[in-house]
Design an enzyme around this catalytic site. Structure first.
Site, PDB file in Angstrom:
ATOM      1  NE  ARG A   1      -2.930   9.014 -16.072  1.00 32.75           N
ATOM      2  CZ  ARG A   1      -2.505  10.063 -16.783  1.00 32.75           C
ATOM      3  NH1 ARG A   1      -2.808  11.288 -16.387  1.00 32.75           N
ATOM      4  NH2 ARG A   1      -1.816   9.883 -17.895  1.00 32.75           N
TER       5      ARG A   1
ATOM      6  CD  GLU B   1      -9.818  10.866 -16.553  1.00 33.04           C
ATOM      7  OE1 GLU B   1      -9.254  10.991 -15.453  1.00 33.04           O
ATOM      8  OE2 GLU B   1      -9.296  11.145 -17.627  1.00 33.04           O
TER       9      GLU B   1
ATOM     10  CG  HIS C   1      -7.425  13.979 -18.206  1.00 32.15           C
ATOM     11  ND1 HIS C   1      -7.317  12.660 -17.837  1.00 32.15           N
ATOM     12  CD2 HIS C   1      -6.157  14.442 -18.323  1.00 32.15           C
ATOM     13  CE1 HIS C   1      -6.031  12.339 -17.736  1.00 32.15           C
ATOM     14  NE2 HIS C   1      -5.313  13.416 -18.033  1.00 32.15           N
TER      15      HIS C   1
HETATM   16  P1  NAP Z   1       7.900  12.555 -12.849  1.00 34.07           P
HETATM   17  O1  NAP Z   1       8.831  13.601 -13.342  1.00 34.07           O
HETATM   18  O2  NAP Z   1       8.262  11.132 -12.978  1.00 34.07           O
HETATM   19  O3  NAP Z   1       7.592  12.905 -11.308  1.00 34.07           O
HETATM   20  C1  NAP Z   1       6.922  12.046 -10.455  1.00 34.07           C
HETATM   21  C2  NAP Z   1       7.211  12.442  -9.018  1.00 34.07           C
HETATM   22  O4  NAP Z   1       6.451  11.589  -8.176  1.00 34.07           O
HETATM   23  C3  NAP Z   1       8.672  12.287  -8.612  1.00 34.07           C
HETATM   24  O5  NAP Z   1       9.064  13.368  -7.803  1.00 34.07           O
HETATM   25  C4  NAP Z   1       8.671  11.012  -7.793  1.00 34.07           C
HETATM   26  O6  NAP Z   1       9.659  10.996  -6.773  1.00 34.07           O
HETATM   27  C5  NAP Z   1       7.316  11.068  -7.168  1.00 34.07           C
HETATM   28  N1  NAP Z   1       6.856   9.753  -6.735  1.00 34.07           N
HETATM   29  C6  NAP Z   1       6.731   8.638  -7.486  1.00 34.07           C
HETATM   30  N2  NAP Z   1       6.290   7.629  -6.730  1.00 34.07           N
HETATM   31  C7  NAP Z   1       6.140   8.118  -5.490  1.00 34.07           C
HETATM   32  C8  NAP Z   1       5.736   7.570  -4.251  1.00 34.07           C
HETATM   33  N3  NAP Z   1       5.380   6.278  -4.166  1.00 34.07           N
HETATM   34  N4  NAP Z   1       5.709   8.356  -3.158  1.00 34.07           N
HETATM   35  C9  NAP Z   1       6.077   9.663  -3.247  1.00 34.07           C
HETATM   36  N5  NAP Z   1       6.456  10.251  -4.393  1.00 34.07           N
HETATM   37  C10 NAP Z   1       6.500   9.475  -5.491  1.00 34.07           C
HETATM   38  O7  NAP Z   1       6.481  12.685 -13.574  1.00 34.07           O
HETATM   39  P2  NAP Z   1       5.785  14.014 -14.162  1.00 34.07           P
HETATM   40  O8  NAP Z   1       6.212  14.244 -15.568  1.00 34.07           O
HETATM   41  O9  NAP Z   1       5.917  15.108 -13.161  1.00 34.07           O
HETATM   42  O10 NAP Z   1       4.263  13.507 -14.229  1.00 34.07           O
HETATM   43  C11 NAP Z   1       3.579  13.087 -13.062  1.00 34.07           C
HETATM   44  C12 NAP Z   1       2.246  12.464 -13.429  1.00 34.07           C
HETATM   45  O11 NAP Z   1       1.330  13.489 -13.821  1.00 34.07           O
HETATM   46  C13 NAP Z   1       2.263  11.535 -14.664  1.00 34.07           C
HETATM   47  O12 NAP Z   1       2.686  10.236 -14.308  1.00 34.07           O
HETATM   48  C14 NAP Z   1       0.834  11.571 -15.148  1.00 34.07           C
HETATM   49  O13 NAP Z   1       0.076  10.494 -14.650  1.00 34.07           O
HETATM   50  C15 NAP Z   1       0.297  12.888 -14.574  1.00 34.07           C
HETATM   51  N6  NAP Z   1      -0.067  13.810 -15.668  1.00 34.07           N
HETATM   52  C16 NAP Z   1      -1.340  14.291 -15.749  1.00 34.07           C
HETATM   53  C17 NAP Z   1      -1.683  15.150 -16.770  1.00 34.07           C
HETATM   54  C18 NAP Z   1      -3.075  15.688 -16.924  1.00 34.07           C
HETATM   55  O14 NAP Z   1      -3.502  15.912 -18.057  1.00 34.07           O
HETATM   56  N7  NAP Z   1      -3.798  15.964 -15.839  1.00 34.07           N
HETATM   57  C19 NAP Z   1      -0.728  15.538 -17.730  1.00 34.07           C
HETATM   58  C20 NAP Z   1       0.562  15.042 -17.606  1.00 34.07           C
HETATM   59  C21 NAP Z   1       0.895  14.173 -16.576  1.00 34.07           C
HETATM   60  P3  NAP Z   1      11.234  10.811  -7.126  1.00 34.07           P
HETATM   61  O15 NAP Z   1      11.597  11.993  -8.002  1.00 34.07           O
HETATM   62  O16 NAP Z   1      11.904  10.916  -5.820  1.00 34.07           O
HETATM   63  O17 NAP Z   1      11.363   9.525  -7.846  1.00 34.07           O
END
Ligand code: NAP
Length: 315
Positions: A235, A264, A282
């Site tokens: 994000r 955005e 995006h």
């Molecule tokens: P996820 O499975 O929940 O993974 C998030 C990761 O971030 C986990 O490894 C988590 O650590 C880590 N994390 C969270 N807070 C943190 C912090 N304060 N410091 C360090 N690491 C931290 O989520 P995901 O499905 O991979 O998606 C991630 C994000 O991508 C979404 O939330 C969304 O905003 C974004 N996204 C963007 C698009 C796009 O179109 N560009 C599409 C989809 C998603 P732990 O595992 O140790 O908890």
């Protein structure tokens, strides 16, 4: 049961929703305003909102007992929803994890390759008719194979990016997360500052939360190596965009690949003016197959609620 879908979704999803619910939609493709959100909370049983719809705390203020009991978000990121404020009013929130993982990892690879190999810049030169022909020292970029990649946020998407980089490009993988990960191939956990300093390629894959807001700030950007590239598919606000612009203008590192922006859909003119920046609108999940899967997953949550079953994807 009344269902509002806040933005037009693929036909297959709309048809399935209309079969099961008394369906309302909006003609606009723009995000819902606070007023619209507040009104919908009072009128609908379930809402399928998405990116940018204003379901933060103000939307819940003044709605004493919302008729709506579920926000079944279309998307895995739900930083446009105040989950605590929703919960306090008895509104559950679900999202669409998994459905988005591979497509978003693919866009990270697109940005890594485009930025490292200067593909956007090269394409613009060809289109402008300014290409003078192949030359041994023309447009030299960063070789990707075998490089060290730091993944900041090693969840579903982070691990899918790591897999592509390691298995496809022989890269060494460093990562930052709150807990240890074992994706089945070698990865090394680091403090973020150390990961930034050691990497040739940095990819942001954390959710937007108060803790991750501006986690890449001016200080963090100083850690990057001068030949490094920084990619953001998470994000916009996980990077301080003003600090990023300053660092890119000063050429403190080699380039950036961005799918998301802090304000955005506003993309700063300073970013647009720089050739060493790849800018995508995006596109992370934008394939028909994936958007259908996301829609059907959001709908499954809505149907589970309507049938009084456990919600499959609560957040
Ligand atoms: P996820 O499975 O929940 O993974 C998030 C990761 O971030 C986990 O490894 C988590 O650590 C880590 N994390 C969270 N807070 C943190 C912090 N304060 N410091 C360090 N690491 C931290 O989520 P995901 O499905 O991979 O998606 C991630 C994000 O991508 C979404 O939330 C969304 O905003 C974004 N996204 C963007 C698009 C796009 O179109 N560009 C599409 C989809 C998603 P732990 O595992 O140790 O908890």
């Amino acid at each position: 049961m009344r269902l509002l879908i806040s933005r037009a979704l693929p036909d297959r999803v709309m048809a399935a929703a209309a079969e099961r619910f008394e369906l309302s939609t909006r003609d606009l493709d723009a995000p819902m305003s606070v007023e619209e959100c507040r009104a919908a909370l009072g009128e609908q049983d379930v809402i399928i909102p998405t990116l940018g719809d204003a379901f933060r705390a103000p939307a819940f203020e003044g709605v004493e007992t919302p008729r709506c009991k579920l926000l079944a978000n279309f998307g895995v990121g739900y930083n446009h929803i105040d989950v605590a404020a929703a919960r306090a009013k008895g509104v559950a929130v679900t999202n669409t994890p998994g459905a988005v993982t591979d497509a978003t990892a693919d866009i990270a690879m697109t940005l890594i390759l485009m930025t490292a190999r200067r593909a956007g810049e090269g394409e613009r030169i060809v289109r402008k008719g300014e290409w003078g022909g192949w030359a041994p020292t023309q447009m030299l970029g960063l070789h990707v194979t075998g490089k060290t990649v730091a993944i900041i946020g090693m969840g579903r998407i982070g691990q899918a990016i790591a897999r592509r980089c390691h298995l496809g490009f022989d890269c060494r993988i460093l990562y930052t997360a709150r807990s240890d990960k074992d994706p089945g191939f070698p990865v090394e956990r680091r403090e973020m500052k150390d990961a930034l300093a050691e990497a040739d390629i940095v990819v942001m894959a954390v959710p937007a939360t108060p803790e991750t807001h501006h986690m890449i700030d001016a200080e963090a950007l100083k850690s990057l190596q001068s030949h490094a590239i920084l990619v953001n598919i998470a994000r916009g606000d996980v990077i301080d965009e003003a600090a990023l612009i300053d660092a890119l203008q000063a050429k403190r590192f080699a380039g950036a690949g961005l799918d998301v922006y802090e304000f955005e859909p506003k993309v700063p003119a300073e970013l647009i003016a720089m050739e060493h920046v790849t800018l995508l609108p995006h596109l992370g999940t934008s394939t028909l197959e994936v958007r259908e899967a996301m829609g059907m997953m959001a709908l499954e949550n809505a149907i589970a609620f309507a049938e009084g079953r456990d919600l499959p994807n609560p957040v």
